[in-house]
Design a protein around this motif. Sequence first.
Motif: not given
Length: 679
Positions: A329-333, A507-517
């Motif tokens: 799951d994405h790190i922040i729901p 801010y991280i702009l896109n946490a669906d990509q590897w920045d979010g993991y």
Amino acid sequence: MDRRQFLKWGSFLTVSVAAAGCGGGSDSSDSGSQRQLAAGQGFGLGVASGDPRPDSIILWTRVDGGDGAASLSVTVQLSDKADFSNLLVNQALSADPGWDYTVRHKVTGLASATTYYYRFLTGKTVSATGRTKTAPAAGTPLSQLKFAYITCQDWSVNHWGAFDEIVQLDLDFVMHVGDYIYETVGAGFQTGNNETRHPPLTLPNGTKRADGAIYATTLADYRYLYKSYRADPRIQAVHANFPVISIWDDHEFSDDCWQDRQVYYPGDDSAPQTPRRRSANQAWFEYTPADVQLDLANPSFQNIQIYRSFAFGNLATLVMTDQRLYRSDHIIPETAVPDTGLANLGSRYFVPKAALAQAEAAKMASTGGNLLNVSILGTAQRAWWQQQMQGAATTWKLWGNEVSLLRMGVDGTMAVASLLEQGLSAALAQNFGLNLSAAQQQQLTGALYQDLLAADTSGATPVLSYANTQPLLAGFSGGAISAGVFAASVKPVLNGNLPPSMLLNQYILNADQWDGYNAERKALMAFLKGNGIGNVVGITGDIHAFFAGQVYDDFDAASPTPVMVDLVTAGISSNSFFSYFKNVVDTVPAFAKAAPLIYQTVNGQTVNTFTGTLQTFNPWLKYADTDAQGYAVVTLTPGKLSCAFHKMAKLANGVAPSPATASVKTVEVLAGTPAVNVL
């Protein structure tokens, strides 16, 4: 060809061994039963090939005319001659309704690095001729390898003129890194200009969202989308001329999905969507010429494995990963962030960096510090990836990687300081006749930044004392801007331009990509670095923009080290990364004052400032174009990798432009150095 040379697998992949002298008639062991089947009416979706290996290839077609109950007869032929005067395969098959009358046939026993021709026959109807090519044998010295890679071909926006150009290129193969179809019709991001040859789509079933969009839900829906997309003769031509190596991303199932979960609304992923995920798996399997198997007897949504690798002589290993079926799951729901009207803000997009890191650390702590709940690849695939990278006996290691590995962040506090400086410098010149030099403007930005860091952000709008800015301006003006003058004439200007307190953050702009993991990305980079594995290049799509940059071992370290390069292509037609963030600042009041970071209006024209903003805060982005559609062409030699980003011209009066390419930007990666040179 006898029974030992012809097999039929349970997941409808038939196999035959090429043999000289097959002659003009069918020598299939199934020829008796074949005569009992009715013929189809043609091959309206064309032909395709995929997954080239030194001794095999996958061939594909779909037979028209089925009634949904009975199978249809079809014969596949393959030759090393364009006129089919020397048949190597002449195999009778059946096209079955259970697989939507699609045919996937694997031919083995082929010669390496060889061009072959293939076609299908049903009754008296003969398909178009396809051309394909096997990979060079492992270890074979190669002077060059050339391929195009594509992504994000939304039917409903812009145009597909890129395919007319790709088909004219001299390529060894084409890579598709995901979003072959889009599961929604009528979504907000699918509104705008579209070529007239792409009529609106209507799903046979579908589920309607609150915003009016309808998304594919059933197997019939997903099949309909593939059939609609493949009906375009331009994409048929690409498939007919080159073998295609494909992987999926999210839209083959559901936007920003993870495992069998959809995330259209906050809390939407609380319940699994297993039947929907399995339908998406099956439709992809049916319509993709890939050397993989689907196990319908397995009740899990993980009933298919599509990650796989390829080798091209001694020059390149290509590792294709699946970044949706096993991801956590994405790190922040989505339910953990305030409702801004856009369900993904704060969880998947424009995410506070510190909050993301804290949430990731907490998830890791809950499982003893491992990556179980913070992974894109999953445990088994990550181990496989490591084996492929470490075992690659080639100069280059290419990673078919759906979502970008590059850090894309913004320091909101510094960005606001810069915006305040620009407005204040203009006001000082107009109201006080004080024209600041470039050095003074830089000093002013620094003072404003310090004042913003010290601001009281407990309320909706920050409260600043301007303890650094006021004395600096007094000095610049020779005392003319005293404390009283500042309070009366300058402070109101600054306060009027202050954004909400929430923007004063990193801010991280896109946490669906590897920045979010980030933890898993660091682990993968540590593996490459620790094992001395070089010349690794990500071949990436997803984000609807062109990027070329370095991937570091730890983007947050004081002195990070580059480990590999990531090359990201824009989508064939999908609306751009820039357009998404422009919509955010235009429609979400909390972000309205950040608009100059995204765009400015000059003489009535929209000017993209988003690309510059990204490169300012992310110096590893050596090339960026955030408002683009297009494709990329890679030319690989032992000494360097050259990547040409082809940016498409805009749609004109509903017609794709000709030529489709408006501009080309080339970047290079020299062997032995994880760096990008922009030509």
